[in-house]
Motif scaffolding. Structure first.
Motif, PDB file in Angstrom:
ATOM      1  N   ALA A   1      40.072  62.327 -43.387  1.00  0.00           N
ATOM      2  CA  ALA A   1      39.517  61.811 -44.641  1.00  0.00           C
ATOM      3  C   ALA A   1      39.983  62.580 -45.876  1.00  0.00           C
ATOM      4  O   ALA A   1      40.337  61.958 -46.898  1.00  0.00           O
ATOM      5  CB  ALA A   1      37.986  61.803 -44.562  1.00  0.00           C
ATOM      6  N   PRO A   2      40.018  63.921 -45.863  1.00  0.00           N
ATOM      7  CA  PRO A   2      40.489  64.624 -47.063  1.00  0.00           C
ATOM      8  C   PRO A   2      41.931  64.281 -47.436  1.00  0.00           C
ATOM      9  O   PRO A   2      42.270  64.178 -48.606  1.00  0.00           O
ATOM     10  CB  PRO A   2      40.353  66.105 -46.684  1.00  0.00           C
ATOM     11  CG  PRO A   2      39.325  66.129 -45.607  1.00  0.00           C
ATOM     12  CD  PRO A   2      39.529  64.865 -44.838  1.00  0.00           C
ATOM     13  N   VAL A   3      42.779  64.103 -46.429  1.00  0.00           N
ATOM     14  CA  VAL A   3      44.169  63.729 -46.699  1.00  0.00           C
ATOM     15  C   VAL A   3      44.233  62.307 -47.231  1.00  0.00           C
ATOM     16  O   VAL A   3      44.969  62.006 -48.174  1.00  0.00           O
ATOM     17  CB  VAL A   3      45.030  63.881 -45.422  1.00  0.00           C
ATOM     18  CG1 VAL A   3      46.464  63.410 -45.683  1.00  0.00           C
ATOM     19  CG2 VAL A   3      45.018  65.322 -44.945  1.00  0.00           C
ATOM     20  N   ALA A   4      43.469  61.409 -46.626  1.00  0.00           N
ATOM     21  CA  ALA A   4      43.429  60.018 -47.100  1.00  0.00           C
ATOM     22  C   ALA A   4      42.970  59.960 -48.555  1.00  0.00           C
ATOM     23  O   ALA A   4      43.504  59.180 -49.363  1.00  0.00           O
ATOM     24  CB  ALA A   4      42.499  59.194 -46.221  1.00  0.00           C
ATOM     25  N   ARG A   5      41.991  60.780 -48.907  1.00  0.00           N
ATOM     26  CA  ARG A   5      41.494  60.794 -50.282  1.00  0.00           C
ATOM     27  C   ARG A   5      42.579  61.289 -51.239  1.00  0.00           C
ATOM     28  O   ARG A   5      42.786  60.721 -52.310  1.00  0.00           O
ATOM     29  CB  ARG A   5      40.245  61.677 -50.377  1.00  0.00           C
ATOM     30  CG  ARG A   5      39.555  61.628 -51.736  1.00  0.00           C
ATOM     31  CD  ARG A   5      38.229  62.362 -51.709  1.00  0.00           C
ATOM     32  NE  ARG A   5      37.288  61.724 -50.791  1.00  0.00           N
ATOM     33  CZ  ARG A   5      36.911  62.211 -49.629  1.00  0.00           C
ATOM     34  NH1 ARG A   5      37.415  63.374 -49.211  1.00  0.00           N
ATOM     35  NH2 ARG A   5      36.056  61.577 -48.858  1.00  0.00           N
ATOM     36  N   ALA A   6      43.292  62.352 -50.836  1.00  0.00           N
ATOM     37  CA  ALA A   6      44.353  62.896 -51.691  1.00  0.00           C
ATOM     38  C   ALA A   6      45.476  61.881 -51.895  1.00  0.00           C
ATOM     39  O   ALA A   6      46.049  61.782 -52.983  1.00  0.00           O
ATOM     40  CB  ALA A   6      44.896  64.178 -51.081  1.00  0.00           C
ATOM     41  N   LEU A   7      45.779  61.105 -50.850  1.00  0.00           N
ATOM     42  CA  LEU A   7      46.858  60.120 -50.947  1.00  0.00           C
ATOM     43  C   LEU A   7      46.445  58.897 -51.763  1.00  0.00           C
ATOM     44  O   LEU A   7      47.304  58.226 -52.358  1.00  0.00           O
ATOM     45  CB  LEU A   7      47.284  59.675 -49.551  1.00  0.00           C
ATOM     46  CG  LEU A   7      48.017  60.717 -48.692  1.00  0.00           C
ATOM     47  CD1 LEU A   7      48.172  60.214 -47.265  1.00  0.00           C
ATOM     48  CD2 LEU A   7      49.381  61.041 -49.298  1.00  0.00           C
ATOM     49  N   SER A   8      45.165  58.588 -51.789  1.00  0.00           N
ATOM     50  CA  SER A   8      44.709  57.371 -52.481  1.00  0.00           C
ATOM     51  C   SER A   8      44.339  57.627 -53.936  1.00  0.00           C
ATOM     52  O   SER A   8      44.163  56.682 -54.704  1.00  0.00           O
ATOM     53  CB  SER A   8      43.515  56.763 -51.746  1.00  0.00           C
ATOM     54  OG  SER A   8      42.458  57.697 -51.630  1.00  0.00           O
ATOM     55  N   GLU A   9      44.234  58.893 -54.338  1.00  0.00           N
ATOM     56  CA  GLU A   9      43.906  59.205 -55.727  1.00  0.00           C
ATOM     57  C   GLU A   9      45.170  59.371 -56.549  1.00  0.00           C
ATOM     58  O   GLU A   9      46.271  59.517 -56.017  1.00  0.00           O
ATOM     59  CB  GLU A   9      43.073  60.503 -55.780  1.00  0.00           C
ATOM     60  CG  GLU A   9      41.688  60.363 -55.151  1.00  0.00           C
ATOM     61  CD  GLU A   9      40.943  61.694 -55.103  1.00  0.00           C
ATOM     62  OE1 GLU A   9      41.601  62.741 -55.320  1.00  0.00           O
ATOM     63  OE2 GLU A   9      39.732  61.676 -54.838  1.00  0.00           O
TER      64      GLU A   9
END
Length: 374
Positions: free
Chosen positions: A59-67
């Motif tokens: 989830a933290p990586v997904a958040r960084a990629l989607s922001e």
């Protein structure tokens, strides 16, 4: 369909997406490859959205990629674009046609290759030469002579720009026609160690410097073992010239074996700590190498172009030649030599000094001397 949809993608924007993807915290080469297999391109990864990305990354990586890209990321992209505007600087992505196929096929190929020099060299047949940073004179001589001979046979020599064997391998390769590739563990805008600054500049002019690390990356200790997979991944095989029992060169050889590359090792004295690693590799199946022809035979290349004309050795006195004959090529203790040569220690010391200054022998730790084969 809008007119803008018909326009070809902006190359700068494509590169910016690659840089951003590779620099996102928590995203390493294996993650990049997994995401590209699912979404095909960096831009589609960024457009996928948080929920879709959570199926493939934490989830933290997904958040960084989607922001949106952070200001520090934008500064890094600008720094890279300005660097690319300078002559001789290049950036290859994993999807570029010029990306080396052999490297692309290892389990974790670097998503980006920062290059200084001639990218064309990455398409040539390559062989890695590695070894100890604290090499003996004989080891440094072997590295340079083998590299020049193999360069004359058509092989581009790959090494890591370290002191000792690496530096001598680069110099020998530059003396031949096929040049050299230096794989470094810092950003491509940083030279480490500083003592190799002149050599790095020459390689950038006549060969190619390769890094997977972003510009500005300092010499972090964890990065150097990791870059070894690129040294072996680019190469048809790895030749270890000198290595202690616990040597970083053995990591390169082990990675090479896992990657399916040939491993070669030059044997040495059973009394030398710098031979222990090579002997270990030979026991484990590495090919014992006594000449460049041994490497070329294994690689099924012609040895006809490997003749290297050595510089003539300095003349030796009769007493000096007698000492050399008595020494053989094993490390020798001066007192034992004095007994063998039936001479007093004082005169023998003068003869050994003469031989050392002429480059015929090397002074080893512990007061030993060893003859140098050129």
């Amino acid at each position: 369909m809008r007119d803008t949809d018909l326009r070809p993608p902006d190359p700068a924007a494509l590169l910016a997406d690659w840089i951003r993807l590779e620099q996102t915290p928590g995203v390493g080469p294996a993650t990049v490859r997994r995401l590209l297999a699912e979404f095909a391109s960096p831009s589609r990864i960024f457009d996928a959205g948080y929920r879709a990305l959570c199926d493939h990354v934490p989830a933290p990586v997904a958040r960084a990629l989607s922001e949106a890209a952070a200001p520090a990321m934008l500064r890094q992209i600008d720094l890279t674009m300005n660097w690319l505007a300078q002559s001789g600087n290049h950036l290859l992505t994993l999807h570029d046609a010029a990306y080396p196929p052999a490297l692309a096929n290892i389990p974790d190929p670097p998503p980006l290759l920062y290059l200084k020099g001639w990218p064309e060299l990455l398409a040539s047949p390559m062989l890695a030469i590695v070894g100890s940073r604290n090499a003996s004179l004989q080891g440094r001589t072997n590295a340079e002579v083998f590299a020049q001979a193999l360069s004359c046979a058509g092989l581009t020599i790959v090494s890591g720009l370290a002191l000792g064997i690496d530096a001598c391998a680069h110099l020998g390769a530059l003396a031949g026609p096929s040049s050299t590739v230096a794989v470094i563990g810092t950003g491509a805008d940083t030279v480490y160690p500083a003592r190799n600054h002149a050599l790095a500049h020459r390689i950038a002019q006549e060969g190619c410097i390769v890094s997977e690390y972003a510009l500005g990356t300092p010499p972090l200790s964890a990065n150097f073992p990791r870059r070894n997979r690129i040294i072996s991944g680019l190469s048809a095989g790895v030749l270890v010239v000198e290595a202690a029992a616990r040597s970083g060169s053995l990591i390169t050889a082990q990675v090479a074996a896992v990657q399916g590359r040939d491993v070669f090792a030059i044997p040495g004295s059973i009394h030398s700590s710098l031979s222990k690693g090579c002997h270990k590799l030979i026991k484990e199946g590495a090919k014992l190498v006594e000449s460049a022809a041994d490497v070329l035979e294994e690689l099924r290349m012609s040895p006809l172009a490997t003749m290297v004309i050595a510089a003539p050795a300095a003349a030796t006195s009769r007493a000096g030649q007698a000492v050399l004959d008595a020494m053989g090529y094993e490390p020798a203790e001066p007192d034992a030599l004095a007994v063998h040569c039936a001479t007093a220690p004082g005169p023998l010391s003068l003869v050994l000094l003469e031989l050392e200054l002429a480059g015929h022998v090397e002074r080893l730790p512990g007061g030993l001397f060893q003859r140098i084969k050129r």
